[in-house]
Design an enzyme around this catalytic site. Sequence first.
Site, mmCIF file in Angstrom:
data_model
loop_
_atom_site.group_PDB
_atom_site.id
_atom_site.type_symbol
_atom_site.label_atom_id
_atom_site.label_comp_id
_atom_site.label_asym_id
_atom_site.label_seq_id
_atom_site.Cartn_x
_atom_site.Cartn_y
_atom_site.Cartn_z
ATOM 1 N N SER A 165 0.848 -1.195 0.000
ATOM 2 C CA SER A 165 0.000 0.000 0.000
ATOM 3 C C SER A 165 0.884 1.247 0.000
ATOM 4 O O SER A 165 1.722 1.388 -0.883
ATOM 5 C CB SER A 165 -0.962 -0.066 1.194
ATOM 6 O OG SER A 165 -1.989 0.881 1.070
ATOM 7 N N ASP B 115 -9.189 -5.708 -5.061
ATOM 8 C CA ASP B 115 -8.360 -4.695 -4.420
ATOM 9 C C ASP B 115 -8.958 -3.297 -4.518
ATOM 10 O O ASP B 115 -9.746 -3.002 -5.429
ATOM 11 C CB ASP B 115 -6.980 -4.691 -5.106
ATOM 12 C CG ASP B 115 -5.841 -4.269 -4.209
ATOM 13 O OD1 ASP B 115 -6.055 -3.438 -3.317
ATOM 14 O OD2 ASP B 115 -4.726 -4.775 -4.414
ATOM 15 N N HIS C 113 -7.181 -5.766 -0.888
ATOM 16 C CA HIS C 113 -6.003 -4.944 -0.608
ATOM 17 C C HIS C 113 -5.024 -5.659 0.319
ATOM 18 O O HIS C 113 -3.823 -5.443 0.233
ATOM 19 C CB HIS C 113 -6.452 -3.613 -0.002
ATOM 20 C CG HIS C 113 -5.407 -2.556 -0.036
ATOM 21 N ND1 HIS C 113 -4.742 -2.194 -1.191
ATOM 22 C CD2 HIS C 113 -4.900 -1.759 0.951
ATOM 23 C CE1 HIS C 113 -3.877 -1.224 -0.915
ATOM 24 N NE2 HIS C 113 -3.952 -0.950 0.374
#
Length: 325
Positions: free
Chosen positions: A126, A268, A295
């Site tokens: 991320s 995601d 994610h």
Amino acid sequence: MASAGRAYFQPDTTLAVQNGGVQMIPISTPRGKFNVWTKRFGHNPRIKVLLLNGGPGATHEYFECMESFLPQEGIEFIYYDQLGCGNSDNPRDTALWSLPRYVEEVEQVRQALKLNKDNFYLLGHSWGGILAAEYAFKYQQNLKGLIISNMMMSCPAYGQYAQDVLAKQMKPAVLAEIRQLEAKKDFANPRYMALLLPNFYAEHVLRLPLDQWPEPVNRSFAKMNQSLYVTMQGPSEFGIAGKLLTWDRTPDLPRLTVPVLSIGGKYDTMDPEHMRMVAAKVQHGTALICPKGSHMSFYDDQQTYMAGLTRFILGVDKGEKEVKL
């Protein structure tokens, strides 16, 4: 195998007193010196994976699932709380929440841990994927391998994907109420997160029932540095609104010569096709799209994620530049 196992778990013989692999590293910044926390797990002179957590502002703790997979492959990994996160110092100074400064922090951590092109793998998830990529653009000569996990290389494209694709998957009434709260900038309203948790987070951040989210994830998220998160990302994972708003490195991807693994999940918050594109544009890229993942694919499509990650690392270790998964 037994002797290899003993070597992997050998302690640091340079220490008079063992402390579980923890090393506090002094970091120089424009606002003075601070300390960041790291912890080594395992020992492998050829493979050392430094983990960059997301958020921004979360902690290393949500990576604890790695302990169930990487040791059996002999892969050494290093937990690391970035400045302002978890066990590291928190100067509470938004001037320090900047991407270029964090790149220099990672470089100082690398030097302190004696990581180099013969053993240094950088995994960023991320926001950590942005940081890992930005580090590679400046310092890829220090890297053996780069893993960009669940992060697009363009924040404008990420915002567009949230609006054009993810928002349209929500129930119209839910989306309308979210938009009303955002228009009023009423992000502190409990109703805002009450809408996002079941309708967005449970669909695209971690696809497990909210009451079954893994304890390390909840523990990490409970410690989120909100100042850092909002300054860089904005108030929600649903799009982006902070300092990173215009960040876009897509045109620069062909400059990356180090082997790259680009990981995404079908569900995601990030566009999985963008992650495939990243692997295609770098000089030596491999894509891993987790078909059940979101994610945090290392939890909701764990077997796919960990098998691909370990295959990539071990393949690069054997000299493969483009690893076939």
